[in-house]
Design an enzyme around this catalytic site. Structure first.
Site, short mmCIF file in Angstrom:
data_model
loop_
_atom_site.label_atom_id
_atom_site.label_comp_id
_atom_site.label_asym_id
_atom_site.label_seq_id
_atom_site.Cartn_x
_atom_site.Cartn_y
_atom_site.Cartn_z
NE ARG A 98 -3.98 0.01 1.60
CZ ARG A 98 -4.92 0.54 2.37
NH1 ARG A 98 -5.09 0.10 3.60
NH2 ARG A 98 -5.71 1.50 1.91
CG ASP A 243 -3.47 6.68 5.90
OD1 ASP A 243 -4.53 7.25 6.20
OD2 ASP A 243 -3.30 5.45 6.04
C1 RUB Z 1 -7.14 4.48 6.39
C2 RUB Z 1 -7.66 4.81 7.73
C3 RUB Z 1 -7.27 6.04 8.33
C4 RUB Z 1 -5.81 6.12 8.49
C5 RUB Z 1 -5.40 7.10 9.48
O1 RUB Z 1 -7.14 3.25 6.33
O2 RUB Z 1 -8.34 4.06 8.36
O3 RUB Z 1 -7.62 7.09 7.52
O4 RUB Z 1 -5.15 4.92 8.57
O5 RUB Z 1 -5.57 6.67 10.75
P1 RUB Z 1 -7.33 2.05 5.36
P2 RUB Z 1 -4.29 6.36 11.59
O6 RUB Z 1 -7.29 2.52 3.94
O7 RUB Z 1 -6.11 1.27 5.73
O8 RUB Z 1 -8.61 1.47 5.79
O9 RUB Z 1 -3.47 7.59 11.56
O10 RUB Z 1 -4.80 6.07 12.93
O11 RUB Z 1 -3.65 5.19 10.98
#
Ligand code: RUB
Length: 357
Positions: A98, A243
């Site tokens: 990812r 992220d």
């Molecule tokens: C994205 C998600 C959040 C981030 C940020 O996730 O859930 O936006 O991970 O949160 P995915 P954190 O695409 O993996 O479902 O900063 O707590 O990780």
């Protein structure tokens, strides 16, 4: 010297919701795609299976996939009997899964940075580094949670998006939910609006699940309701994860975050991201330089394998969006809440982290 099994035992004795752990020579993780209807635990012995689980979002959230970097390389070290080439290859495989979340890249690089020599000594060094990373990430959650909770007032309703919680992190509350959990533990009377987060519904399925588990009052919204709720004075703060945060403070977070930030600005609602110094990427100057992952359109045209649009409908799935720094009231980290101008506050945060102060 602490061993992995002692670390896992100590984590299991705390009130944590662990996304991933090691037990009986296998990596175990919760299948987040099945939550909250089923608590299925996967057990794997091959790093390729971990890469597949990250890619297909069985395990997800930037903090959790960051720790997968450490767990995956520890597994690769064990399986290869400490073969450096195999460990480096495993790192490359995990980094391809990812592209947007930076924690995974940083954790893999941190472990690859100590790969010299081979055999049992290398396994032991990777085990110690894995323990250090996991303990540090969990400590960050408590620290950033405490700093962020200072931004939350008695009686606040807090809107959050996607899932930035325990299972997306190291088990306490990840990032956004660490702030919310600490404020709740401090006895503040708060309410959370969790946005469902199309198309994977992490907000409806996982954030609501964790809020219920932690006993925090909450209400589910569809993503398109946030502007209305803010215009009605129903929301006092927005707190989301991120992220990746660029050097100028622009942040990449789950698609839909930008829309909430715009609505917050228009309605005078403070918008915070809760994150850690690990998620700040000074190598990236601005949000436009962050690679946004595009996922398969079929994830939009169907839900849980059931079509929701006529066959052949074109769809688009940018998985993240960029919120520009001028919409952000503060970046909550384990070292405190960074304020604008972000280029200088984030740079001095990074030098504090590097000097160990
Ligand atoms: C994205 C998600 C959040 C981030 C940020 O996730 O859930 O936006 O991970 O949160 P995915 P954190 O695409 O993996 O479902 O900063 O707590 O990780």
């Amino acid at each position: 010297m602490k061993r992995i099994h002692e670390l896992v035992r100590s984590f299991q004795e705390q009130e944590l919701l662990l996304p991933i752990w090691f037990e009986e020579d296998k990596l175990h993780f919760i299948d987040q795609k099945k939550l909250p209807f089923e608590s299925r635990i996967e057990a794997i012995t091959e790093v390729e299976d971990l890469a597949t689980a990250i890619k297909d979002m069985t395990i997800r959230g930037s903090g959790a996939i960051g720790t997968c970097g450490a767990w995956g390389l520890y597994l690769a070290a064990l399986r290869s009997h400490g073969n450096p080439e195999a460990i480096i290859q495993a790192g490359a495989l995990l980094k391809q899964t990812r592209p947007t979340a930076v924690n995974l890249m940083k954790t893999v690089d941190e472990i690859i940075g100590i790969v010299q020599g081979k055999g049992s000594d290398l396994i032991e060094r990777i085990e110690q580094k894995t323990i250090e990373i996991l303990e540090r990430q969990l400590a960050f959650e408590h620290q950033l949670g405490s700093h962020g909770a200072e931004m939350i007032d008695e009686g606040d309703a807090i809107l959050t998006h996607c899932h930035s919680g325990a299972l997306a992190g190291s088990g306490y509350g990840g990032r956004a939910l660490s702030v919310i959990r600490k404020a709740h533990e401090q006895g503040k009377n708060i309410h959370v609006y969790t946005c469902e987060t199309r198309p994977y519904l992490q907000g409806a399925r996982i954030t609501a699940y964790e809020l219920k588990k932690f006993g925090i009052p909450h209400t589910l919204l569809t993503d398109n309701m946030s502007g209305y709720c803010m215009s009605q004075g129903m929301v006092q703060k927005v707190v989301v994860g991120s992220d990746r945060v660029a050097a100028n403070g622009d942040l990449a977070n789950k698609i839909g975050t930008y829309m909430h930030a715009l609505a917050a600005k228009a309605n005078g609602v403070p918008f915070y991201t809760a994150t850690s110094s690990h998620t700040i990427d000074l190598a990236v100057a601005a949000g436009r330089d962050i690679e946004v992952e595009f996922r398969d359109a079929s994830e939009v045209t169907s839900f849980q394998k059931r079509a929701i649009a006529p066959e052949g409908t074109n769809a688009l799935y940018p998985s993240f969006d960029i919120t520009p720094n001028e919409l952000i009231s503060g970046i909550i980290t384990e070292k405190g809440v960074m304020q604008a101008p972000y280029p200088s506050s984030l740079r001095s945060l990074q030098s504090t982290v590097e000097s160990g102060a």
